[in-house]
Structure formats: C-alpha cells, structure tokens
Design a protein around this motif. Structure first.
Motif, mmCIF file in Angstrom:
data_model
loop_
_atom_site.group_PDB
_atom_site.id
_atom_site.type_symbol
_atom_site.label_atom_id
_atom_site.label_comp_id
_atom_site.label_asym_id
_atom_site.label_seq_id
_atom_site.Cartn_x
_atom_site.Cartn_y
_atom_site.Cartn_z
ATOM 1 N N LYS A 111 0.881 -1.138 0.262
ATOM 2 C CA LYS A 111 0.126 0.218 0.317
ATOM 3 C C LYS A 111 0.532 1.092 0.271
ATOM 4 C CE LYS A 111 -4.780 -1.376 0.441
ATOM 5 N NZ LYS A 111 -5.228 -1.312 -0.332
ATOM 6 N N PRO A 112 0.486 2.213 -0.713
ATOM 7 C CA PRO A 112 0.986 4.048 -0.492
ATOM 8 C C PRO A 112 1.274 4.069 0.554
ATOM 9 C CG PRO A 112 -0.720 3.939 -1.873
ATOM 10 C CD PRO A 112 -0.758 2.909 -1.589
ATOM 11 N N ARG A 113 2.296 4.897 1.302
ATOM 12 C CA ARG A 113 2.148 5.577 2.308
ATOM 13 C C ARG A 113 1.249 5.979 3.240
ATOM 14 N NH1 ARG A 113 8.076 8.232 4.065
ATOM 15 N NH2 ARG A 113 9.029 5.847 3.497
ATOM 16 N N GLY A 114 0.966 6.183 4.294
ATOM 17 C CA GLY A 114 -0.106 6.680 4.589
ATOM 18 C C GLY A 114 -1.126 5.907 4.155
ATOM 19 N N ALA A 115 -1.834 5.387 3.637
ATOM 20 C CA ALA A 115 -3.058 4.558 2.396
ATOM 21 C C ALA A 115 -3.768 3.868 3.715
ATOM 22 C CB ALA A 115 -2.839 3.918 1.868
ATOM 23 N N ASP A 116 -4.727 3.831 3.862
ATOM 24 C CA ASP A 116 -5.123 2.963 4.695
ATOM 25 C C ASP A 116 -5.559 1.452 4.731
ATOM 26 O OD1 ASP A 116 -7.111 0.934 6.857
ATOM 27 O OD2 ASP A 116 -8.841 2.941 6.485
ATOM 28 N N LYS A 117 -4.580 0.346 5.532
ATOM 29 C CA LYS A 117 -4.210 -0.693 5.102
ATOM 30 C C LYS A 117 -5.374 -1.713 5.748
ATOM 31 C CE LYS A 117 0.719 -0.265 6.146
ATOM 32 N NZ LYS A 117 1.993 -1.005 7.095
ATOM 33 N N ASN A 118 -6.384 -1.837 5.727
ATOM 34 C CA ASN A 118 -7.725 -1.764 5.809
ATOM 35 C C ASN A 118 -9.143 -2.141 4.700
ATOM 36 O OD1 ASN A 118 -7.509 -3.629 8.007
ATOM 37 N ND2 ASN A 118 -7.810 -1.906 9.415
ATOM 38 N N LYS A 119 -8.371 -0.850 3.540
ATOM 39 C CA LYS A 119 -9.240 -0.617 2.699
ATOM 40 C C LYS A 119 -8.986 -1.220 0.809
ATOM 41 C CE LYS A 119 -12.464 1.376 5.315
ATOM 42 N NZ LYS A 119 -13.427 0.964 5.759
ATOM 43 N N GLY A 120 -8.894 -1.418 0.175
ATOM 44 C CA GLY A 120 -8.742 -2.240 -0.857
ATOM 45 C C GLY A 120 -8.733 -3.582 -1.238
ATOM 46 N N SER A 228 -10.626 -5.135 1.507
ATOM 47 C CA SER A 228 -11.136 -4.372 2.738
ATOM 48 C C SER A 228 -12.607 -5.126 4.059
ATOM 49 C CB SER A 228 -12.910 -3.516 2.195
ATOM 50 O OG SER A 228 -11.731 -2.800 1.450
ATOM 51 N N ASN A 229 -11.325 -6.451 3.881
ATOM 52 C CA ASN A 229 -11.410 -8.003 4.409
ATOM 53 C C ASN A 229 -13.168 -7.379 4.922
ATOM 54 O OD1 ASN A 229 -8.858 -8.109 5.370
ATOM 55 N ND2 ASN A 229 -9.329 -6.318 6.863
ATOM 56 N N LYS A 230 -14.278 -7.588 3.705
ATOM 57 C CA LYS A 230 -15.561 -7.423 3.604
ATOM 58 C C LYS A 230 -15.372 -8.050 2.649
ATOM 59 C CE LYS A 230 -19.120 -5.404 4.724
ATOM 60 N NZ LYS A 230 -19.303 -5.356 6.556
#
Length: 495
Positions: A111-120, A228-230
């Motif tokens: 993931k890019p730096r600063g991105a939400d690691k639980n999304k996408g 997204s764990n979904k």
C-alpha cells in the motif's frame, strides 16, 4: 438372500461386441465427486463453502484463500472401512489413502504510505492441493435361489436380438457350452428362436461377487483475494484423474436338458456356470471454479461457488467370459478378449451456497446446500461409439437432479482444544431405486503454536440395487446396504 425381481434400470455392462457396455452408469459414477478437504472441514459435515481460512478452500471455495494472513501447509491421510450387506451375505474392504494435501502462500499487497491498510485489495493468496474426490474401493457379495429365470434366459434374449455373434463372444460361448439352443416355434423352417436349456420350473442357485478398486483425484490451482476484509473472491482450475477397476463373477447352479445319444434325446443334467466381467477405466479431465464470500457483518459469512462441468477423455477396456461344467464334466470356458473404447464425458455443473455464523472466539455454525442435475451428464459420440443410441437417452430417462445438504459446528473448548460435529445428506441421483447417502461426523482439533493436529471420524450409510443381468421386469436385483467408516488425520503447519 431373497432376491427381489424389479425393473432393471441399471443393467450390468456389456453384452455383445457391438453393444458391450452401458456407459451411462459410469457417467454418473464419475460425476458423484466431493470436494477435497481437511479433517477440520470433514468434521463439520464438509460444510465449508462460507467458512474461509482453511486449506480446504483450495479445492472447495477458492474465495476462502483471501482470509489467510500466513502461509500454511497440511497433509491428510485417510483410513476407510467399507461394508456391504445383502441379506445373509456381507463383504468388507479396508484401505488407506492420501485424502488431501494442500499449500497456501500468503501474498500481502503493498500500500502507498499513509493509505488505509484495511481498505481496498489487501492480499492475493495462492494455493495448490491434491485431493481424493471419489472412492471406488468396495467388495460386494450377494446370492439366493431364483425360480423365475436363469442367466441362460438372458443369453437367449441377447441371441434373439443380436444373433450368436463372432466366435468367442459371450452369446456364442453360451451356445457352444449348451446353455442355450435354437428351438422350433412353428411348422416352417424359419420359425425358431433361441431359448434357455434350463428345466422349466426348476430353481437355480445364484451367487455374485464384485470387487471394485480405485478412485478419482484432483490437483487444484487456486487464488483468492481479499477486498477490505469484507469481500473475498476466488478462482481455481482443477485437473482430474479417474482410476477405476471392476472384477465381477456371477455363479449359477441348476438343471438343464442336453441332447445325448443316437438318436439324440434330451437328458436332464446338473450344471454349474460362471459369467465373469472385467472393466478397467482410466481418464483425465479439467474443470474451473469461481467463488465468493461476503461478510455483511463481522460475525456472518455468506458464500457461493459455481463449478463448471468436468470434461473428461476416458479409455475403457472390458472383457467377459463364460465357463461351464455339465454333469461334473471338465470345465469348458471361453473369453471374449478385450473390447476397448475411447470416449469423452461431460459431467454436470454444480452450484453451491452456504452461510457461517461466528460466535466471537468461541466457534462457529455453518451450513451448505449444493445443486447437481445428473441428467445433464453427456457422453460424446465418435466413429466407434454412438452415445445417442442408448446411453444419453438412459442418462436423461433414469437420472435426475439432486440436492446435497451439509451442516456442522466447531466449538473452542480451550485455547488449544476444539470440538466439532456435522451431518450431511447426498441426494439420490436415480429417479427410481437407490437412496440418499447420509453421513454423520465428529472430530477434535489441537493447536500447538504454529503446528496443529485435527482428527475426524465419519460414518456414512446408503442403499443401492444391483442387477445380475437384464430381463426387463423379471431382472433379479439385490438390495445392498452400504456403510463406510472413515478416519482422517490432518497434520498442519503455519509459517
């Protein structure tokens, strides 16, 4: 045993060189596979469509690979005890096989730096597995007294329909061994038919033995992704293999009339005869599967899979023979030699759906429903074989759709000990006769850090009717009560 005389919807294979097998039986036999799975999923009734995070997902619902956050490997050997009862007769068979071996490689996406690691898209994981998807190992023993007909009546019916055939064929052997003869039915030389030489009204003693060996297996290559764990999506390719052997011998003792002396006079003699059939089938095929698991809330998982038909190329070798002794004289025997055929088979597609409810860290309850329409199995014709003459119409006329249902639960008793149980019903593929196969299972799990051990016991029961030979409504059938006791042991490691 008491033999029941009922309509022959599944006649035994092969009767003349031109029509020596009914492949519709094998088409359904090779279509009744189950997903390969670990002991854990076996214990919960094989209801793994919505569970996720288990190595069974490589062969089951590939979307479940998206739940992995570590790589994992396991191996599952199996012990199988098969029992068959037919009245007073029974037979058993014990085998040990490799039921499942699987590997999943965890691949976290950057993931890019600063991105939400639980999304996408969070991970795309890869898996490979070997699974035994069908077990043919079985011994069968049945018998009884038959006062309605003899296998010689069957030989005669085939002779009237197809002629004696070439030298060495089944019907020619029956004629040469004095089991059937040509009898006049009218004043003209052309008025004749083949009939059994059995004494009218005299019962015959009949006994059959069948020895079946082999199984079906698959090597699956799968991938599963986590969004997204979904939402979890998966895809797999399966390369399958058929290895099936059947050895069958049917014995009959009775009395017949044989022409003896000069001039020849019909003389009553006792006889003993045997009819042997040997079949060896090898095949390879492939199929594809797509799967999805969705979590509407954290505690609930909903899963579904679509499994394409499996496309098989199959090589079949068959031979049959008759041996007879009349009046305790030397045995006369003839064998047909091998009949070989290469053909293509398309099995039915499968649709499955399931749900699992997780109760925090205490365990889960899961259930699956699977739909299979066996009447859609299809055999392809070729220059050596007209599948549309008998076999494809038989598939459509004799078989139907079926629902397979499975439920199970897992309870975490302590941090390292788990308890499981399940129940499954495999629907009956036949429109008439046969039965559902019911399986009860239970097991335990032990966790030792990165290592784990799972053990499962499963007990299955079901009935089937087999027929010694085909005489329409008068065909003698034997009702078999089958049971299987299976033990599975999974050894696993996470890394």
């Amino acid at each position: 045993m008491k033999i029941k005389y009922i309509l022959s919807v599944i006649a035994i294979v092969a009767f003349t060189q031109n029509t020596f097998a009914q492949y519709s039986q094998d088409a359904i036999r090779f279509s009744q596979t189950v997903n390969g799975s670990t002991s854990r999923i076996k214990a919960v009734g094989n209801a793994g469509t919505a569970v996720g995070g288990d190595l069974s997902n490589v062969s089951g619902n590939p979307a479940g690979l998206g739940f992995f956050t570590r790589s994992e490997v396991s191996i599952t050997p199996e012990y199988d005890n098969s029992k068959t009862k037919a009245g007073a007769y029974s037979a058993t068979r014990n085998t040990v096989n490799l039921n499942n071996a699987a590997l999943v490689i965890y691949n976290q996406l950057t993931k890019p730096r600063g991105a939400d690691k639980n999304k996408g898209w969070l991970s795309v994981n890869y898996g490979v597995a070997f699974s035994r998807t069908n077990n043919f190992d079985q011994n069968i023993h049945y018998g009884g007294s038959n006062n309605l007909n003899s296998i010689n009546d069957y030989y005669a019916s085939q002779a009237n329909q197809f002629g004696l055939g070439p030298e060495g064929s089944l019907i020619d052997a029956a004629y040469q061994q004095n089991l059937i003869d040509k009898y006049s039915t009218g004043p003209n030389p052309s008025d004749f038919e083949y009939r059994s030489n059995n004494i009218s009204g005299s019962p015959v003693a009949q006994e059959g033995f069948i020895n079946r060996r082999g199984g079906q297996s698959a090597v699956d290559f799968s991938l599963g992704a986590n969004y997204s764990n979904k939402l979890y999506l998966g895809f797999s390719l399966s390369f399958t293999d058929i290895n099936y052997d059947s050895f069958s011998t049917f014995y009959e003792d009775g009395s017949l009339s044989r022409l003896e002396g000069t001039p020849p006079v019909g003389t009553t003699r006792d006889y003993s005869s045997s009819y042997a059939q040997n079949q060896s089938t090898r095949g390879t095929g492939f199929s594809a599967k797509v799967g999805v698991i969705y979590k509407p809330v954290e505690a609930v998982r909903l899963g579904a899979t679509f499994t394409s038909p499996t496309f098989y190329n199959i090589d079949d070798t068959y031979n049959e023979g008759v041996a007879t002794s009349i009046n305790k004289e030397a045995v006369t025997s003839q064998n047909s030699g091998n009949y070989t055929l290469n053909y293509n088979l398309r099995t039915p597609l499968k649709l499955a759906g399931g749900a699992a409810v997780f109760i925090k860290s205490f365990g889960f309850i899961t259930g699956d429903v699977e739909y299979v329409d066996y009447s859609t199995a299809h055999l392809s014709s070729n220059p050596d074989y007209n599948a549309d003459k008998i076999d494809n119409p038989d598939i459509k006329g004799l078989y139907k759709s079926a629902i397979n249902a499975r439920v199970g639960a897992e309870a975490r008793i302590t941090s390292f000990f788990l308890l499981r149980g399940g129940y499954g019903i495999q629907g009956n593929a036949l429109k008439d006769n046969g039965s559902k196969i019911k399986t009860a299972s239970g097991g335990i799990g032990l966790r030792f850090g990165a290592y784990y051990v799972d053990a499962t016991y499963a007990h299955s029961t079901g009935n089937q009717t087999i027929f010694a030979y085909d005489l329409g409504n008068a065909s003698p059938g034997a009702m078999l009560r089958n049971s299987n006791d299976n033990a599975y042991l999974t050894l696993g490691y996470r890394f």
